[in-house]
Write a protein that holds these residues in place. Structure first.
Motif, mmCIF file in Angstrom:
data_model
loop_
_atom_site.group_PDB
_atom_site.id
_atom_site.type_symbol
_atom_site.label_atom_id
_atom_site.label_comp_id
_atom_site.label_asym_id
_atom_site.label_seq_id
_atom_site.Cartn_x
_atom_site.Cartn_y
_atom_site.Cartn_z
ATOM 1 N N ARG A 14 34.496 4.486 -27.150
ATOM 2 C CA ARG A 14 33.957 3.135 -27.114
ATOM 3 C C ARG A 14 34.308 2.191 -28.180
ATOM 4 N NH1 ARG A 14 28.128 4.153 -27.200
ATOM 5 N NH2 ARG A 14 28.404 4.748 -25.153
ATOM 6 N N LEU A 17 38.116 0.966 -27.854
ATOM 7 C CA LEU A 17 37.914 -0.165 -26.885
ATOM 8 C C LEU A 17 37.462 -1.491 -27.478
ATOM 9 C CD1 LEU A 17 38.839 -0.035 -24.072
ATOM 10 C CD2 LEU A 17 36.504 -0.082 -23.339
ATOM 11 N N LEU A 20 40.249 -2.604 -29.913
ATOM 12 C CA LEU A 20 41.337 -3.060 -29.104
ATOM 13 C C LEU A 20 41.082 -4.348 -28.575
ATOM 14 C CD1 LEU A 20 44.149 -2.076 -27.781
ATOM 15 C CD2 LEU A 20 42.865 -1.425 -25.654
ATOM 16 N N LEU A 21 39.809 -4.635 -27.993
ATOM 17 C CA LEU A 21 39.416 -5.811 -27.576
ATOM 18 C C LEU A 21 39.194 -7.008 -28.723
ATOM 19 C CD1 LEU A 21 38.700 -6.499 -24.761
ATOM 20 C CD2 LEU A 21 36.355 -6.411 -25.291
ATOM 21 N N GLY A 24 42.819 -7.679 -29.724
ATOM 22 C CA GLY A 24 43.557 -8.342 -28.730
ATOM 23 C C GLY A 24 43.174 -9.800 -28.841
ATOM 24 N N VAL A 25 41.741 -9.961 -29.116
ATOM 25 C CA VAL A 25 41.261 -11.451 -28.992
ATOM 26 C C VAL A 25 41.838 -12.124 -30.125
ATOM 27 C CG1 VAL A 25 39.001 -12.805 -29.407
ATOM 28 C CG2 VAL A 25 39.204 -11.076 -27.478
ATOM 29 N N GLY A 27 44.507 -11.386 -31.897
ATOM 30 C CA GLY A 27 46.010 -11.813 -31.674
ATOM 31 C C GLY A 27 46.171 -12.800 -30.629
ATOM 32 N N PHE A 28 45.366 -12.857 -29.754
ATOM 33 C CA PHE A 28 45.638 -13.891 -28.703
ATOM 34 C C PHE A 28 45.197 -15.240 -29.022
ATOM 35 C CE2 PHE A 28 43.650 -16.569 -25.425
ATOM 36 C CZ PHE A 28 44.788 -16.708 -24.553
ATOM 37 N N ALA A 31 47.973 -16.170 -31.358
ATOM 38 C CA ALA A 31 49.288 -16.572 -30.462
ATOM 39 C C ALA A 31 49.164 -17.863 -29.762
ATOM 40 C CB ALA A 31 49.534 -15.439 -29.419
#
Lengths: 151, 489
Positions: A14, A17, A20-21, A24-25, A27-28, A31
């Motif tokens: 958990r 995840l 990662l989430l 990812g958010v 990084g996004f 970007a």
């Protein structure tokens, strides 16, 4: 024991995840935001086909003087003559492509490389240049000097 | 055999003389005018036409068989008196343009003089507007016309300069036709190599007609003129490249071949650059003579002004003067001047500096030459590298035109440095190569490199953001799955 081991594994997955989430958010967002911010300071753009450039202000160009103006990828020499006429020519010497300059004491357009001389009509009058300089059109818009290609 | 030949020769001479005498007696025009002792008949005695049995009436009309003046010189008999204006030449053309007629007189003269002269400036131009600027008689005389190879003929090589000068040295007359045309050609010619030989009665030396043509004389600006810039080398080479013709003169005959492959010859023949120097640019035209050691730099300096000025102010000037070296020619040669490259500079075997400078002799110059060569080579390399980097950046789609524009200055510094070599001052040379050329190239190289780095930054940035987005999509997918499992559980 089995329960706690499974619980630990579940907890770990958990968290992974979540990381990662979150990563990812972040990084996004980065970007997406970086190009937006970079857009505010735009990169250099290639020149489109230049047809007219500004030669600066007339009030800033003394009589009997000249200056080099960039016209696309070519240098152009703008001369304000002693009779207060504005002339512009491609500033590339027709001999070996050096950049010419206005020589006040001689009253000619002069090439430093091999002492080529052009009169103020752009005609080659002395030294090795084989051809005259290509003339450009000069117009005044208020105090601004505009240089354009001759049609 | 010799005796027989002699007898035949005597018979031929006697019969020829008798034939001329008999003919002369038949030509009543000549008989009367000879008795009168007038100048035309006096001159006509030596005229080639009289020898060919051509009567006065051929040009003047009338009946040469009649001894009655009223009949012989009557208009009924076609007498026209003294031809005027273009009629004079028409009389000559009537026979000289008729090949059959000329052959009938046993002449092997070409019959195209009229065709040729029609294109000449003398024929096309007129002062009065009614007649050509000259007639055949202006050069060949009216009576007493002699063969061209007769040394007394006004068109014999030895006399041509004087014949042309009758008009061309007459400032008042020439003003009527072309006020800006010089009238000192003969004066200059007499000082030239050709003119001096001509004065010594060497008929092989070039005269006006050898360079300008005889009948088809065109203006120097006419593209078909023998003295039009692109034609001059061949005009001079007609004699100067002819081994047989130049045999006795002890001068080389390879000038044309050398010139053709020289930088000047290539500019003229291949690039059709009319400003390129041809033979007369260095040797003079009417006063043609090889430039002396002292004047060579002045001759080259008429075009290569800056190089000549720098050389005159350089330490080499004194050294060359002392050793009596021709200034430009010593390093660049004369007829076979090739494009100057870096190879001329320095201390290698092919460099010209090493002809005088070595590690043991004239050492200062040796060191300067070596350093100058190293500097210009560095600039060359830097310009090449800068160009390569700019090309690479452009190929990658980066905007680099500003740096490319500035690279012109480095190119210019290269050319200026090559000129500055003639000052033979290491400091002045360095100032251009380092202060101008290398400074520009280093900033251009930096900018081009930064531009290429920027390209890779953008490329890798795109890759990283794709990875991040893919990762996010994967995390979202897993997270959605987890929520679904939780809801169903």
């Amino acid at each position: 024991m089995n329960y706690s081991k499974n619980n630990f594994e579940k907890q770990g997955r958990r968290n992974f995840l979540k990381y990662l989430l979150t990563g990812g958010v972040v990084g996004f967002t980065g970007a997406v935001l970086y190009p937006l911010i970079a857009y505010l300071k735009p990169p250099k753009q290639a020149d489109v086909e230049v047809s007219t450039v500004s030669g600066g202000l007339l009030s800033e160009l003394e009589k009997d003087s000249g200056k080099i103006v960039r016209f696309g990828n070519k240098p152009v020499i703008l001369v304000r003559t002693i009779n207060d006429e504005l002339r512009a020519f491609e500033a590339t010497c027709t001999h070996l492509d050096c950049t010419v300059q206005y020589k006040k004491e001689m009253g000619v357009i002069w090439c430093a490389c091999h002492n080529g001389k052009y009169d103020l009509a752009g005609r080659n009058i002395a030294g090795p240049p084989p051809r005259p300089l290509q003339p450009f059109r000069v117009v005044l818009k208020g105090d601004e000097i505009l240089i354009s290609k001759q049609s | 055999m010799n005796r027989i030949n002699f007898i035949f020769t005597v018979i031929f001479i006697v019969t020829s003389a008798v034939r001329i005498d008999v003919y002369a007696q038949e030509d009543q025009c000549f008989i009367c005018h000879d008795v009168l002792g007038d100048k035309p008949s006096e001159l006509f005695k030596n005229d080639i036409h009289l020898k060919m049995k051509i009567s006065c009436s051929a040009c003047h009309g009338g009946n040469s068989k009649s001894d009655d003046m009223d009949i012989a010189m009557s208009s009924k008999e076609g007498f026209i008196g003294v031809p005027k204006g273009n009629d004079i030449s028409e009389r000559c053309i009537a026979c000289h343009s008729n090949e059959e007629k000329m052959k009938a007189y046993g002449s092997n003269l070409p019959a195209n003089q009229h065709e040729l002269i029609k294109n000449s400036v003398h024929w096309k131009t007129s002062i009065t507007g009614r007649e050509h600027i000259l007639q055949c008689t202006t050069c060949h005389n009216a009576h007493g016309i002699l063969k061209v190879n007769n040394p007394a003929s006004p068109v014999h090589s030895l006399n041509i300069p004087q014949t042309c000068a009758k008009c061309h040295s007459d400032a008042v007359y020439m003003r009527l036709y072309n006020p800006s045309l010089p009238v000192d050609q003969l004066q200059k010619y007499r000082t030239s190599g050709h003119g001096i030989l001509n004065s010594k009665r060497d008929s092989k030396a070039a005269d006006c007609a050898d360079c300008h043509g005889s009948h088809e004389i065109r203006t120097a600006g006419d593209i078909k003129s023998k003295v039009y810039p692109t034609n001059i080398p061949k005009t001079c080479a007609a004699c100067h490249s002819n081994a047989e013709y130049m045999g006795g003169y002890k001068i080389p005959i390879d000038q044309y071949d050398k010139f053709k492959s020289s930088v000047h010859g290539i500019a003229l023949f291949e690039k059709n650059d009319l400003s390129a120097p041809v033979c007369n640019s260095c040797h003079g035209n009417h006063g043609a003579t090889p430039p002396g050691v002292e004047s060579i730099s002045k001759v080259c300096g008429t075009c290569h002004v800056l190089n000549a000025e720098l050389f005159s102010g350089s330490p080499h000037k004194k050294a060359f003067d002392e050793k009596n070296y021709p200034e430009c020619e010593t390093c660049h040669k004369n007829h076979d001047i090739v494009t100057a490259t870096n190879a001329l500079l320095g201390v290698s075997d092919e460099a010209v500096c090493s002809q005088c400078h070595s590690e043991s002799e004239n050492v200062k110059g040796f060191k300067s030459a070596a350093e100058m060569r190293s500097l210009i080579d560095s600039l060359d390399q830097a310009v090449i590298l800068a160009k390569e980097l700019i090309n690479e950046a452009e190929q990658k789609g980066m905007e680099i035109s500003e740096a490319k524009f500035r690279l012109r200055d480095a190119q210019q510094a290269k050319l200026e440095a090559r000129t500055m070599v003639h000052s033979f001052s290491l400091d002045k040379f360095k100032e251009i190569v380092e202060g101008k050329g290398l400074l520009v190239t280093s900033s251009v190289i930096d900018e081009a490199k930064a531009s290429i780095d920027d390209y890779y930054f953008r490329r890798y940035g795109l890759l990283i953001s794709i990875l991040i987005i893919s990762l996010l999509a994967l995390a979202l997918y897993l997270y959605v799955k987890k929520i679904e499992r939780k809801n169903t559980g």
